[in-house]
Design a protein around this motif. Structure first.
Motif, mmCIF file in Angstrom:
data_model
loop_
_atom_site.group_PDB
_atom_site.id
_atom_site.type_symbol
_atom_site.label_atom_id
_atom_site.label_comp_id
_atom_site.label_asym_id
_atom_site.label_seq_id
_atom_site.Cartn_x
_atom_site.Cartn_y
_atom_site.Cartn_z
ATOM 1 N N SER A 1 12.870 -8.699 -5.415
ATOM 2 C CA SER A 1 13.293 -8.430 -6.137
ATOM 3 C C SER A 1 12.451 -7.099 -7.398
ATOM 4 N N GLU A 2 11.754 -7.587 -7.911
ATOM 5 C CA GLU A 2 11.070 -7.317 -8.689
ATOM 6 C C GLU A 2 10.158 -6.110 -7.397
ATOM 7 N N ASN A 3 9.563 -5.779 -6.523
ATOM 8 C CA ASN A 3 9.643 -5.286 -5.788
ATOM 9 C C ASN A 3 9.611 -4.148 -4.979
ATOM 10 N N ALA A 4 11.288 -3.960 -5.296
ATOM 11 C CA ALA A 4 12.170 -3.334 -4.525
ATOM 12 C C ALA A 4 12.071 -1.859 -4.202
ATOM 13 N N SER A 5 11.772 -1.157 -5.225
ATOM 14 C CA SER A 5 11.200 0.395 -5.644
ATOM 15 C C SER A 5 10.116 0.578 -4.067
ATOM 16 N N GLU A 6 9.263 -0.198 -4.241
ATOM 17 C CA GLU A 6 8.066 -0.260 -3.691
ATOM 18 C C GLU A 6 8.115 -0.514 -2.170
ATOM 19 N N LEU A 7 9.391 -1.526 -2.222
ATOM 20 C CA LEU A 7 9.438 -1.922 -0.126
ATOM 21 C C LEU A 7 11.004 -1.396 0.052
ATOM 22 N N LYS A 8 11.372 -0.526 -0.441
ATOM 23 C CA LYS A 8 12.127 0.355 -0.503
ATOM 24 C C LYS A 8 12.188 1.756 0.811
ATOM 25 N N ALA A 9 10.887 2.568 0.579
ATOM 26 C CA ALA A 9 10.395 3.066 2.277
ATOM 27 C C ALA A 9 10.461 2.617 3.693
ATOM 28 N N GLU A 10 9.542 1.119 3.564
ATOM 29 C CA GLU A 10 10.213 0.490 4.866
ATOM 30 C C GLU A 10 11.376 -0.197 5.405
ATOM 31 N N TYR A 11 11.635 -1.010 4.358
ATOM 32 C CA TYR A 11 12.800 -1.754 4.500
ATOM 33 C C TYR A 11 14.370 -1.579 4.089
ATOM 34 N N GLY A 12 14.654 -0.231 3.446
ATOM 35 C CA GLY A 12 15.728 0.182 2.679
ATOM 36 C C GLY A 12 16.178 -0.211 1.927
ATOM 37 N N ASN A 13 17.397 0.223 1.715
ATOM 38 C CA ASN A 13 17.721 -0.722 0.323
ATOM 39 C C ASN A 13 18.346 -1.979 -0.012
ATOM 40 N N LEU A 14 17.233 -3.076 -1.251
ATOM 41 C CA LEU A 14 17.354 -3.701 -1.760
ATOM 42 C C LEU A 14 17.694 -3.872 -2.137
#
Length: 527
Positions: A165-178
């Motif tokens: 949740s705290e790093n959703a923006s950084e993870l979005k590119a690889e794992y999609g919209n969280l």
């Protein structure tokens, strides 16, 4: 060699047995019927038969009464009446080796698994998530896998959800919209499951499913009895837990093909809970497990009130059927009766649909696979009596069984090794230390900058002062030079005057005086 397990005697001729062939016991089965028609007794009779031929059994005890299977039965007037009806003189009363299990660790050895082992599909079913939330949960599992973080217990998953949740923006590119909304829903449902006792299910030591496949020193198969009276209050947890065990059996057991008897028989009581509101992905997984697990030597027997509780894709794979009475008071009941009747191979001696509503307590319509693996013509029969007792064991007796159990002390003590919770806490601590170090470095840099500015300011002031001093000295030198020049000029003038006077005196005499007077006279006039 295949063995014939007598489970009933024909109603019309009690000298004829209705048998279940052990060779086809892994072709699965169904025990159905309304409440109070004898399903539990049928379940016990089947479990005892399997145990006697060395086949371990797993079954859930929803009401606590199946625990009586550990004790030898005793006769009574009602029991003798049933023996007479069946044309039996007596039965060899016996208790059976039993291992008690309990997800909550209260009435049996605790059963645990890890979050990673149960996986996102089953966990989504347990948490009652929708398709979108299930997708987000799958992504959370993927993040944990990619970062080498084990998800063992509740606190690991909670920590991972917070991290994502705290790093959703950084993870979005690889794992999609969280989605924060989906992550929030997962966290809320996780808390609700924890409040219902689900938290006890996750942890280590994780259950070794092979502990279910045991026989005692006499070759009797162990009956693994799950205390489910409390568990039934959380039906999602109950259904998902049993499905997880089937999945574990499917994954861990080798292919064995056709055997003379199963390696394990699994009774799934209250089977409708497994299929209620199951997602398409879960439904597909259930069908796959039921279809393929028989090749691992495992038979699954669903216990429920109506065949309508079982999807047709699963119902068609159940080769052994025991149908107790159904009531046909409502259109839905009538549909259930028709469905049950249609699943049997018709018997020309009676109308199956009519017989279903006429069966007495302990009586059933039974159809098993014959020696060629073909469903037999349905027969109406009285279920055999169990050899074990009818009254449940006491808490003290249960405790004694647990103390002497083959798995006593194996699962009681929970182990908490390093996993996602600890690793994320370490990461947070490292980030905090890094932040403190960066803040300290920034403060030091700021102090050095301030010091440099102060030194520069002081240097500038010093240089300015030196410049003013030099300017002052230059002015003083100029003034001194000007004064010296005036003094030299005066000295020259004084020297010239003195020289003139001296020259005049040296001329002497009157001539000189005249000249002087003449000169003076030309200025002041004659005297």
């Amino acid at each position: 060699m295949s063995q014939a397990l007598t489970i009933a005697k024909k109603t019309t001729d009690t000298t004829q047995n209705i048998d279940l062939l052990s060779k086809f016991a892994n072709r699965h089965g169904l025990i159905a019927g309304a409440t109070g028609t004898g399903k539990t007794v049928t379940l016990k009779v089947l479990a005892e038969n399997f145990s006697r031929i060395g086949v371990p059994v797993f079954l859930a005890d929803a009401k606590g009464d199946v625990s009586s299977i550990t004790k030898a039965g005793t006769t009574s007037a009602k029991f003798e009446e049933r023996l007479k009806l069946l044309g039996i003189d007596s039965v060899p009363f016996a208790g059976y080796p039993t291992t008690f299990w309990d997800l909550f660790g209260e009435q049996g050895h605790p059963i645990r698994t890890t979050i990673s082992e149960i996986g996102p599909i089953l966990l989504s079913q347990m948490l009652n998530l929708n398709d979108t939330q299930e997708g987000v949960l799958s992504a959370v599992f993927r993040v944990a896998d990619d970062q080498g973080m084990l998800l063992i217990d509740f606190k690991d998953l909670k920590s991972m959800l917070t991290y994502v949740s705290e790093n959703a923006s950084e993870l979005k590119a690889e794992y999609g919209n969280l989605s924060p909304a989906s992550l929030g829903a997962i966290q809320r449902n996780l808390l609700a499951l924890g409040d219902q006792g689900g938290e006890d299910f996750f942890g280590e030591p994780s259950l070794n499913i092979m502990d279910f496949i045991q026989t005692d020193s006499h070759g009797l198969g162990y009956i693994n009895l799950l205390a489910a009276d409390k568990l039934m209050n959380t039906p999602k947890l109950y259904a998902t837990f049993l499905l997880w065990m089937l999945s574990e059996l499917f994954e861990q057991l080798p292919e064995v093909g056709d055997m003379d008897k199963p390696k394990l028989v699994f009774f799934f009581d209250e089977a409708h809970l497994l299929f209620d509101n199951a997602s398409p992905a879960l439904q597909e997984k259930i069908e796959q497990v039921v279809r393929l697990i028989r090749s691992k030597g495992v038979g699954i027997y669903f216990v429920t009130q109506s065949p309508l509780d079982i999807p047709e894709s699963v119902l068609g794979q159940l080769g052994n059927r025991v149908q107790h009475a159904l009531r046909a008071f409502t259109p839905k009941d009538q549909k259930a009766v028709k469905t049950a009747a249609d699943t049997f191979r018709a018997n020309p001696e009676f109308e199956v649909a009519d017989a279903i509503t006429q069966l007495g307590v302990g009586e059933a319509l039974i159809s098993c696979l014959d020696a060629q693996g073909t469903p037999q013509i349905v027969e109406r029969g009285w279920v055999m009596p169990p050899y074990s007792a009818f009254s449940p064991i006491t808490a003290e007796e249960r405790k004694a069984f647990m103390t002497s159990s083959i798995v006593a002390g194996v699962y009681e003590q929970m182990v908490d090794r390093e996993s996602a919770y600890e690793l994320l806490n370490q990461k947070v601590a490292q980030l905090e230390q890094q932040k403190i170090a960066e803040e300290k470095a920034a403060e030091e840099a700021k102090a050095e900058e301030a010091l440099a500015k102060q030194q520069a300011k002081e240097q500038a002031a010093l240089e300015k002062q030196q410049a003013r001093e030099q300017e002052r000295l230059a002015k003083e030198q100029q003034k001194e030079a000007e004064r010296a020049a005036r003094q030299r000029e005066k000295l020259i003038q004084d020297t010239v005057g003195t020289f003139a006077k001296s020259a005049a005196r040296s001329l002497g005499g009157r001539t000189g005086q005249k000249i002087m007077r003449g000169i003076l006279g030309s200025i002041f006039g004659k005297r």
